[in-house]
Motif scaffolding. Sequence first.
Motif, mmCIF file in Angstrom:
data_model
loop_
_atom_site.group_PDB
_atom_site.id
_atom_site.type_symbol
_atom_site.label_atom_id
_atom_site.label_comp_id
_atom_site.label_asym_id
_atom_site.label_seq_id
_atom_site.Cartn_x
_atom_site.Cartn_y
_atom_site.Cartn_z
ATOM 1 N N GLN A 15 0.899 -1.120 0.040
ATOM 2 C CA GLN A 15 -0.189 -0.168 0.128
ATOM 3 C C GLN A 15 0.868 1.139 0.008
ATOM 4 O OE1 GLN A 15 -3.484 1.105 2.162
ATOM 5 N NE2 GLN A 15 -2.255 0.219 3.814
ATOM 6 N N ILE A 16 1.770 1.375 0.870
ATOM 7 C CA ILE A 16 2.728 2.605 0.987
ATOM 8 C C ILE A 16 3.659 2.666 -0.421
ATOM 9 C CG2 ILE A 16 4.549 3.562 2.163
ATOM 10 C CD1 ILE A 16 3.111 2.683 4.933
ATOM 11 N N GLU A 42 10.547 -7.011 -3.082
ATOM 12 C CA GLU A 42 9.478 -7.597 -2.460
ATOM 13 C C GLU A 42 9.941 -9.105 -2.012
ATOM 14 O OE1 GLU A 42 6.321 -7.908 -1.256
ATOM 15 O OE2 GLU A 42 5.885 -5.883 -1.586
ATOM 16 N N ASN A 133 6.790 -1.398 10.782
ATOM 17 C CA ASN A 133 6.490 -1.356 12.325
ATOM 18 C C ASN A 133 7.087 -2.406 12.809
ATOM 19 O OD1 ASN A 133 5.636 1.460 12.947
ATOM 20 N ND2 ASN A 133 3.697 0.774 12.204
HETATM 21 P P1 NAX Z 1 1.194 -3.465 3.114
HETATM 22 O O1 NAX Z 1 1.069 -4.913 3.899
HETATM 23 O O2 NAX Z 1 0.453 -3.041 2.012
HETATM 24 O O3 NAX Z 1 2.801 -3.858 2.104
HETATM 25 C C1 NAX Z 1 3.808 -4.235 2.727
HETATM 26 C C2 NAX Z 1 4.538 -4.927 1.726
HETATM 27 O O4 NAX Z 1 5.771 -5.493 2.096
HETATM 28 C C3 NAX Z 1 3.841 -6.331 0.994
HETATM 29 O O5 NAX Z 1 3.816 -6.066 -0.318
HETATM 30 C C4 NAX Z 1 4.711 -7.469 1.549
HETATM 31 O O6 NAX Z 1 4.997 -8.633 0.672
HETATM 32 C C5 NAX Z 1 5.929 -6.637 1.544
HETATM 33 N N1 NAX Z 1 7.085 -7.290 2.455
HETATM 34 C C6 NAX Z 1 7.034 -8.021 3.657
HETATM 35 N N2 NAX Z 1 8.063 -8.395 4.194
HETATM 36 C C7 NAX Z 1 9.148 -8.174 3.162
HETATM 37 C C8 NAX Z 1 10.576 -8.196 3.164
HETATM 38 N N3 NAX Z 1 10.973 -8.998 4.135
HETATM 39 N N4 NAX Z 1 11.071 -7.745 2.064
HETATM 40 C C9 NAX Z 1 10.564 -7.153 1.299
HETATM 41 N N5 NAX Z 1 9.168 -7.018 1.221
HETATM 42 C C10 NAX Z 1 8.613 -7.390 2.290
HETATM 43 O O7 NAX Z 1 1.865 -2.728 4.185
HETATM 44 P P2 NAX Z 1 1.883 -1.115 4.286
HETATM 45 O O8 NAX Z 1 0.339 -0.524 4.572
HETATM 46 O O9 NAX Z 1 2.467 -0.603 2.906
HETATM 47 O O10 NAX Z 1 2.603 -0.707 5.294
HETATM 48 C C11 NAX Z 1 4.117 -1.283 5.313
HETATM 49 C C12 NAX Z 1 4.527 -0.877 6.989
HETATM 50 O O11 NAX Z 1 4.370 0.408 7.286
HETATM 51 C C13 NAX Z 1 3.719 -1.794 7.894
HETATM 52 O O12 NAX Z 1 4.621 -2.429 8.993
HETATM 53 C C14 NAX Z 1 3.024 -0.560 8.712
HETATM 54 O O13 NAX Z 1 2.746 -1.111 10.239
HETATM 55 C C15 NAX Z 1 4.166 0.584 8.701
HETATM 56 N N6 NAX Z 1 3.593 1.751 8.897
HETATM 57 C C16 NAX Z 1 4.401 2.836 9.494
HETATM 58 C C17 NAX Z 1 4.324 4.038 9.655
HETATM 59 C C18 NAX Z 1 5.076 4.931 10.423
HETATM 60 O O14 NAX Z 1 4.697 6.105 10.529
HETATM 61 N N7 NAX Z 1 6.321 4.474 10.728
HETATM 62 C C19 NAX Z 1 2.864 4.725 9.350
HETATM 63 C C20 NAX Z 1 2.084 3.645 8.280
HETATM 64 C C21 NAX Z 1 2.287 2.325 8.415
HETATM 65 O O15 NAX Z 1 1.130 1.975 9.279
#
Ligand code: NAX
Length: 327
Positions: A15-16, A42, A133
């Motif tokens: 998503q991000i 990814e 996170n």
């Molecule tokens: P999504 O689940 O939409 O996307 C995460 C992506 O990361 C997925 O496509 C997954 O396949 C991939 N991924 C997982 N493990 C991986 C790895 N070892 N190597 C490469 N890719 C990998 O999550 P999204 O909404 O994009 O959020 C991503 C992260 O940001 C989450 O951990 C979320 O909690 C965190 N956030 C942090 C924020 C902050 O202010 N620090 C705010 C927003 C967000 O909640």
Amino acid sequence: AKAPLNVAITGAAGQIGYSLLFRIANGDMLGKDQPVNLHLLEIPDEKAQNALKGVMMELDDCAFPLLNSMSAHGDAMTAFKDIDYAVLVGARPRGPGMERKDLLQANAKIFTAQGKALNAVAKRTVKTLVVGNPANTNAYIAMKSAPDLPAKNFTAMLRLDHNRALSQLAAKANIAVADIEKLVVWGNHSPTMYPDYRFANVAGKSIKEMINDEEWNKTVFLPTVGKRGGAIIEARGLSSAASAANAAIDHIHDWHLGTNGKWVTMGIPSDGSYGIPEGIIYGVPVTCENGEYQMIQGLEIDAYSRERMDFTLNELLEEKAGVQDLL
Ligand code: NAX
């Protein structure tokens, strides 16, 4: 023309990522005259890699003049080769019935591996922002796993919290966000963070005095900023994405291009000041110049602030204890 910079983004098909990649390729992060090579990582899983291909097709279709090249990766060792910047977004989300400890450990594995890969193949000057996170602790793990790289180049994202606090203050005091100086968000990127506007001002005029409402600070402002992520999930059914991507852009933009004296919040390894043990990745006020951040020192910490700063610190110390055996 400038030589392209190599930027790795993990979780690129998430998503991000979907909000982030297009803005980086558009020059919003590193400057409108700075070409980029995007290294997109990814998980090796076929579905994720296919989704990534789709995002890359869309990037192609934007014909961004600054997008010099892009590559898809399923392995950090190739994705992080010679990179100048790493934006670590991909992380393991909390699954149903998953304990906090399990979540910490699952992410510790990811960030240990990615820290080691950075240590092995990235440029020695690589600057890293952890978004995934628990961001502060993940950044700590990556930093500890990369002993040959400067510790100061590992940071965690508190900028979304900072921007959320700016917008709440602007609305309350009826002022423009752009005019607000000297806002601070202390601590962990979690609801325990402490947004602190005691030093904030507009053209030298104290915002605390303008608002003059301690009750609002404690019962509205702090919980609203602290629980904003949860409120967005409740309203949208999905966690913050465009605003998180925007904050990541702001964080690296300011680190790379400077803040012109303006304070921003970054999660950085503590130098021991403000009673934060050395090395803990903690949100603090900084200014940036010439590609380096400088922490604001010597701020007065009153009793209430001390309590709030210790509360968020204790959470970080607990998280650290939860992953210590893996480091
Ligand atoms: P999504 O689940 O939409 O996307 C995460 C992506 O990361 C997925 O496509 C997954 O396949 C991939 N991924 C997982 N493990 C991986 C790895 N070892 N190597 C490469 N890719 C990998 O999550 P999204 O909404 O994009 O959020 C991503 C992260 O940001 C989450 O951990 C979320 O909690 C965190 N956030 C942090 C924020 C902050 O202010 N620090 C705010 C927003 C967000 O909640």
